[in-house]
Each structure stands twice: as C-alpha cells, then as structure tokens.
Design a protein around this motif. Sequence first.
Motif, short mmCIF file in Angstrom:
data_model
loop_
_atom_site.label_atom_id
_atom_site.label_comp_id
_atom_site.label_asym_id
_atom_site.label_seq_id
_atom_site.Cartn_x
_atom_site.Cartn_y
_atom_site.Cartn_z
N ARG A 208 16.69 1.46 -37.36
CA ARG A 208 16.25 1.60 -35.97
C ARG A 208 17.43 1.68 -35.00
NH1 ARG A 208 11.30 -0.63 -34.62
NH2 ARG A 208 11.80 0.07 -32.50
N LEU B 246 18.91 -0.69 -33.37
CA LEU B 246 18.66 -1.53 -32.20
C LEU B 246 19.88 -2.38 -31.85
CD1 LEU B 246 15.08 -2.80 -33.15
CD2 LEU B 246 15.67 -0.98 -31.53
N MET C 75 20.98 -8.19 -30.24
CA MET C 75 20.08 -9.24 -29.77
C MET C 75 18.62 -8.92 -30.11
SD MET C 75 19.85 -11.12 -26.04
CE MET C 75 21.53 -11.69 -26.24
N ARG C 76 18.25 -7.66 -30.00
CA ARG C 76 16.87 -7.27 -30.33
C ARG C 76 16.63 -7.43 -31.83
NH1 ARG C 76 11.88 -7.79 -30.13
NH2 ARG C 76 10.61 -5.97 -30.67
N ARG C 77 17.62 -7.05 -32.66
CA ARG C 77 17.48 -7.25 -34.10
C ARG C 77 17.32 -8.73 -34.43
NH1 ARG C 77 22.11 -4.01 -34.40
NH2 ARG C 77 23.27 -5.71 -35.34
N HIS C 78 18.12 -9.57 -33.80
CA HIS C 78 18.02 -11.00 -34.09
C HIS C 78 16.69 -11.58 -33.65
CE1 HIS C 78 22.70 -11.09 -34.05
NE2 HIS C 78 22.21 -10.77 -35.23
N GLU C 79 16.15 -11.07 -32.56
CA GLU C 79 14.82 -11.51 -32.13
C GLU C 79 13.78 -11.18 -33.19
OE1 GLU C 79 11.46 -12.79 -30.49
OE2 GLU C 79 13.44 -13.21 -29.64
N ILE C 80 13.82 -9.95 -33.72
CA ILE C 80 12.87 -9.54 -34.75
C ILE C 80 13.04 -10.38 -36.01
CG2 ILE C 80 12.30 -7.65 -36.34
CD1 ILE C 80 12.95 -5.73 -34.00
N GLN D 17 19.33 -7.29 -41.61
CA GLN D 17 18.58 -6.11 -41.16
C GLN D 17 18.24 -5.12 -42.27
OE1 GLN D 17 20.78 -3.70 -38.36
NE2 GLN D 17 22.75 -4.30 -39.22
N ARG E 42 16.66 -19.72 -29.05
CA ARG E 42 15.48 -18.89 -29.38
C ARG E 42 14.49 -19.62 -30.27
NH1 ARG E 42 11.80 -17.58 -31.56
NH2 ARG E 42 10.94 -15.52 -32.12
#
Length: 303
Positions: A117, A119, A122-127, A202, A254
Amino acid sequence: MLSAGVPDAVRRNAIVLGAEAWLAALPSLVAELEHEWGMTVGRAYSDGTEAFVAEVRLEDQSPAVLKLRIPRADDSAKNEIIVLRLAAGGACARLLQADVARSAMLLERLGAPLYARGLPAMRRHEILCSTAERLWRPAPGCGLPTGAEKGRWLVQFITSKWEDLGRPCSEQAVEYALACAERRIAAHDDARAVLVHGDIHQLNALEADGGYKLIDPDGLLAEAEYDLGVLMRGDPLELIEGEPHQRSRWLAHRTGLDETPIWEWGVVERVASGLVSTSIELQPLGRETLEAAEFAARHASSK
C-alpha cells in the motif's frame, strides 16, 4: 522443476539450517500433499524466507495457500498451528489443514500485504496495532512458550550468532540488547501474559474483508508489549532520525501499554533481526537494522 521456484532467501536459510535434504525432497512432498488435501499447486510466492509458500486451487476451485516451513529442531511449526487454531480465522489467516510432522499448512488466501500500500509509517503502525489487538487474549495451558522462554532463547541466539558472523555490530549494541532481554525475562508474569503473534510487520499483514489479517505467527504467551517491540525494528532508517523514543511513545499511547517493555523488546529485536538478515544475506536490511541497534545503544549510554 519445483526447486527452481524456491526463493533464494528460503534456499539460503534452509542451507544455513542444514535442511538440504528438505530442499531435495520438496517436489515429492508437494505432490503428496496435492493428493492428500485435494488441491493443485500453482505459482510459488517469491518473498518468503522461512517457508516455501505457493498458491493452490482446491477441488471446488476455491483459492488457498500451501505453506511448507523449513524444518527446525524446535516447535516453530507446532506453535504456528496453535496460534492459527486459537485465532480461528479472526486476526489471522484461517487454517484449513495442518500436518505438524511435515511442517505443512493449508491456509485461506488473503490479499496484498500492507507493504504494497505504500502508506506512511504512522498509518501502517495504526493498522498493525489494531490487528494485533484482535489477537491478544489469555490462552493459559495452550502449549506455547512464554515471553521469558523467548527472552532466554534470544539471549543465547544473539550471543552465539554475533560471534559466528564475525561481530557485525559493536559489543556495546549487543550488551545493551542482552541487558534489555534480561529485564524482560525477569518481568514476565504468567497472570498478565496473552497470546501474541511474535513477528508483526507490514509483510505479515495481508488485506482481508476490508481490513487486515496476520500470517506467519511465531506464537508466545507474553506481555502484549512484545508485539509492539517487533514494530520497533521495522523501517530501520527511520529509527535513526530524530528522537529515539518517538515511536515507542506513540505505540504506548496508542495501545495504553507500557513504553519501557516496548522499547526494551525493540532493542532486543533490532539486534536479533539484524543478525538473522545478515546470516541469510538479506541486505541492506541486515546492515540497516544493526545500525538502528547501534543508535539505540548510543542513546542509552549517553543518558
């Protein structure tokens, strides 16, 4: 010939592990399982390191994936199967068939990896955090090793592999990682331990049903912070820029977990993962991960 479809990293890893006989027997093993599990094996995936993985079609033409782990003198295949059965198709890929003796699994076929993706970190870590949280649960008596046992294994692995590879990082980095591992071993608490994946990154998160599912679990009963420590080794070049604790603080905030074990497991994972990548000639990842380990050790010594 099937052996030509084995990724180079898998072949090198098998040779390092003394599994040349497994490589030679792989075509016949695949043929046996095709017959037993009623499937047709297609294209092999090219990005593996620990297993031969290929697309398959079942007798009803539904898609699936065959995974044949490189045999080891440990319970890694059994542990992976335990995790997949406990997850029951929720946070992890659904297990369709399993043969522990042959380190073989038939799994649901998922979509593209999170890596594809592109990404932001930070967005990857959120997912990855959201997906991991769906897996964490008490699982006493399931037969998986504890976080303390994994910590002791990591101590032995780092100590021996560092010497075997001609000391590819500094003694300071190794000593700091070993000290962090000893603190996590001492802190293990069976009452707080949950089922953790053990290798979240990831490439091990694949698209599924509008979200993501995990593949390739190591499987531990440990503090949940262990999984977040693994996230502390990924994207190593980003880890040597800016404030060293930025990522561990974000992960703690988080998830509502403790930053100290996240940081300490991350220190251990950087050294161990860097040594693994170096041993199978997975570069520049090995060098970059060890450079991130050096950065963490220098930061700790300057405090």
